[in-house]
Design a protein around this motif. Structure first.
Motif, short mmCIF file in Angstrom:
data_model
loop_
_atom_site.label_atom_id
_atom_site.label_comp_id
_atom_site.label_asym_id
_atom_site.label_seq_id
_atom_site.Cartn_x
_atom_site.Cartn_y
_atom_site.Cartn_z
N LYS A 1 -3.30 -1.62 9.06
CA LYS A 1 -3.71 -1.73 7.66
C LYS A 1 -2.97 -2.88 7.03
O LYS A 1 -1.73 -2.92 7.03
CB LYS A 1 -3.40 -0.42 6.94
N SER B 1 0.87 -1.18 0.00
CA SER B 1 0.00 0.00 0.00
C SER B 1 0.90 1.23 0.00
O SER B 1 2.12 1.14 0.22
CB SER B 1 -0.94 0.02 1.21
N SER C 1 6.66 3.93 4.64
CA SER C 1 7.38 3.50 5.85
C SER C 1 8.60 2.67 5.51
O SER C 1 9.67 2.83 6.12
CB SER C 1 6.44 2.71 6.75
N ALA D 1 5.58 1.77 11.46
CA ALA D 1 4.94 2.81 10.64
C ALA D 1 5.12 4.15 11.31
O ALA D 1 4.88 4.30 12.52
CB ALA D 1 3.45 2.51 10.44
N ARG E 1 -8.61 -3.67 7.33
CA ARG E 1 -7.87 -3.54 8.57
C ARG E 1 -8.07 -4.77 9.43
O ARG E 1 -9.09 -5.48 9.34
CB ARG E 1 -8.31 -2.29 9.36
N ARG F 1 1.01 3.69 2.12
CA ARG F 1 1.54 4.03 3.44
C ARG F 1 2.64 3.06 3.86
O ARG F 1 3.66 3.48 4.42
CB ARG F 1 0.41 4.04 4.47
N TRP F 2 2.44 1.79 3.60
CA TRP F 2 3.51 0.84 3.92
C TRP F 2 4.74 1.10 3.06
O TRP F 2 5.88 0.97 3.52
CB TRP F 2 3.02 -0.60 3.71
N ASN G 1 -1.87 8.24 13.28
CA ASN G 1 -1.26 7.18 12.48
C ASN G 1 -2.37 6.39 11.80
O ASN G 1 -3.28 5.88 12.48
CB ASN G 1 -0.41 6.25 13.35
N GLU G 2 -2.29 6.28 10.49
CA GLU G 2 -3.30 5.54 9.73
C GLU G 2 -2.89 4.10 9.48
O GLU G 2 -3.74 3.23 9.31
CB GLU G 2 -3.55 6.23 8.38
N THR G 3 -1.59 3.81 9.47
CA THR G 3 -1.13 2.46 9.15
C THR G 3 -1.27 1.54 10.36
O THR G 3 -1.87 0.47 10.29
CB THR G 3 0.32 2.50 8.67
#
Length: 553
Positions: free
Chosen positions: A230, A77, A83, A206, A245, A79-80, A216-218
């Motif tokens: 996530k 994803s 990170s 993350a 999730r 976001r990952w 933090n969304e992850t």
């Protein structure tokens, strides 16, 4: 005095710029299996990204980073991918800093060996001339010449890697990788080693993002302690909540700094999280970290306004003594012992408990600062510096200077106690020479380390360690009165700075009994130095002439 080196000025150490707290996750078997699968999958992506970044070397730029992140986004994803690429950049930069330090160490070792090879056999060192000592025998000289060649070959390899921007990194740790070839010596089976290897190569971290929900969304931890993450696109089938999730059954409860953490996530400020597995205990943990606003550094004079606690660090204890603003020791010396044997966790606990006792002692003394030496043993562990003194080299190698100072700075910041770093030169020698014997009494045996703590504290306060005439802008130690309380042995030193106004003026008049005469030194002529010195008083020794008698009488 010409052989003494110039001392570095004392300074207040800046406080920590970040905070990290940890809590145990009491996960179920299902949660543990999901975390292990997600961590292994993301760890493989992180390993590939690190290899690609290492191949690019110095040619890496923003366009290459965008290509790498785009490739990882399709596999996991966005976001990952962010990170993972950020962790890769941090790992590569850390490896480059280590490479630069290794280069400096190799060059220093080669220079030290060359200096000793150029000296005659058995020659003594001359610090005034800057000459190193010679080797003790011809065999040692020959062995060191061969070592110089070996270090030169290693230096050539490291310099080539540095020029090409090539780093050598082992995800999971080089030490654990080498343990695979010595399982019997480590007391591990192959299965146990592989469990540690998989756990160390997992990636479940993350970075936070301000403005997002709970920071933090992850990896998200709510104010109620619910933890969810996530899932990458290939593992979306493991989701048990909306939007791909996975919500864990375990609840997070940060006991240490819990209120500070809740204050951050309640306003959606960035908080980074990392999940890791401790194979030895078979436990999962979550670590939350965030950055702090840089606190203003307290001025040195303000930090020392209420005195200081001087600390002399040793391999088995901390020697501390409280000093007032004039540099005089107050109370009794304190010793805080710790044990550096055993496991890493045991050593960390020993250091933490010792520093806690030191901080509590500082608070009881009502001091606002702790002074300690700015020690650095990075270049003092080799035989070239300390010869055949293996015991001393081993002592330096196991002395936790960096960890002790880092923990002390972090813990002292929470107690509003400043840390003052001073130059370590001559503190033990001058402390023992000038303070150990005067402070030893029949009921108190002052050790060399106790005297060194006084030297450290006086240097932080700006006082001279050695007794004698004070230099400009500093204090001197008050000399004891003479037996007959006269000044036949010279004027006594005082505890006032040389620039203090009124330091040479007469002492103020102290009111005494209501009698008709003024006490000695307190009359109208108390400030008249000429009147106090009878041999120079004009009333007695001034020249005068009597008028002649008139002849008319």
């Amino acid at each position: 005095m010409g052989g003494l080196r110039e001392l570095a000025p004392s300074f207040v150490v800046p406080g920590p710029a970040g905070v990290a707290i940890r809590d145990r996750l009491r996960v179920s078997e299902t949660d543990a299996a999901v975390l292990a699968e997600v961590g292994a999958f993301l760890g493989s992506l992180a390993a590939g990204d690190l290899a690609e970044r290492s191949r690019q070397g110095l040619e890496h730029d923003a366009a290459a980073w965008a290509v790498r992140k785009q490739g990882l986004t399709g596999k996991s994803s966005a976001r990952w991918a962010g990170s993972i690429t950020k962790a890769t950049h941090d790992q590569w930069a850390l490896a480059r800093r280590g490479q630069a330090a290794h280069l400096a160490w190799l060059r220093g070792q080669i220079a030290a060996i060359e200096a000793r090879l150029a000296r005659p056999l058995g020659a003594k060192a001359d610090k005034r001339e800057g000459l190193a000592r010679g080797y003790g025998s011809r065999a040692e000289w020959h062995a060191k010449s061969r070592r110089k060649q070996a270090l030169g070959d290693r230096l050539a390899v490291v310099e080539a890697d540095w020029a090409a921007g090539r780093v050598r990194v082992v995800r999971g740790g080089k030490r654990l990788a080498n343990t695979r070839h010595h399982l019997e010596a480590a007391g591990l089976s192959e299965q146990q080693w592989r469990q540690r290897w998989r756990a160390s190569r997992m990636f479940l971290a993350a970075d936070g993002e301000s403005g997002k929900r709970f920071g933090n969304e992850t990896i998200r931890v709510t104010d109620t302690g619910q933890l969810s993450l996530k899932l990458p696109a290939p593992l979306a089938h493991l989701a048990n909540a909306r939007h791909g999730r996975y919500v864990l059954d375990a609840t997070v409860r940060f006991q240490h700094r819990g209120q500070e953490w809740r204050d951050r996530i309640s306003v959606n400020r960035a908080v980074a999280y990392r999940n890791h597995h401790d194979v030895l205990r078979d436990r999962w943990y979550v670590t939350a970290s965030w950055q702090r606003a840089a606190a203003p550094i307290l001025p040195l004079d303000a930090a020392l306004a209420r005195g200081v606690v001087g600390v002399d660090m040793n391999d088995d204890h901390l020697a501390a003594w409280h000093l007032d603003v004039h540099g005089n020791p107050v109370g009794e010396p304190q010793r805080f012992f710790y044990e550096l044997s055993g496991t890493t966790e045991h050593r960390d606990a020993q250091i933490r408990h010792t520093l806690t006792r030191l901080l509590h002692h500082t608070q009881r003394c009502e001091a606002a600062a702790i002074a300690l030496e700015d020690l650095d043993f990075t270049d003092g562990r080799s035989r070239e510096k300390h010869g055949r003194n293996k015991r001393f080299r081993r002592l330096i190698s196991r002395f936790p200077t960096a960890k002790l100072k880092a923990r002390l700075i972090s813990m002292a910041a929470e107690q509003d106690i400043a840390i003052v770093a001073v130059d370590q030169a001559y503190t033990s020698r001058w402390g023992a020479q000038h303070w150990q014997k005067p402070l030893t009494t029949p009921r108190r045996k002052t050790s060399r380390h106790d005297a060194a703590s006084i030297a450290v504290g006086r240097r932080a306060l700006g006082h001279p360690i050695r007794l004698g005439a004070p230099p400009s802008g500093s204090w001197g130690r008050t000399a004891p009165p003479h037996p007959d309380r006269s000044d036949r042995g010279g004027h006594r030193t005082i505890q006032a700075r040389l620039e203090t106004r009124g330091r040479e003026e007469p002492r103020p008049h102290l009111p005494g009994p209501r009698t008709g005469c003024a006490p000695p030194g307190g009359g109208a002529k108390a400030g008249d130095q000429c009147a106090q010195h009878r041999s120079g008083h004009a009333a007695e020794h001034g020249s005068w002439q009597q008028d002649s008698l008139p002849l008319s009488l």
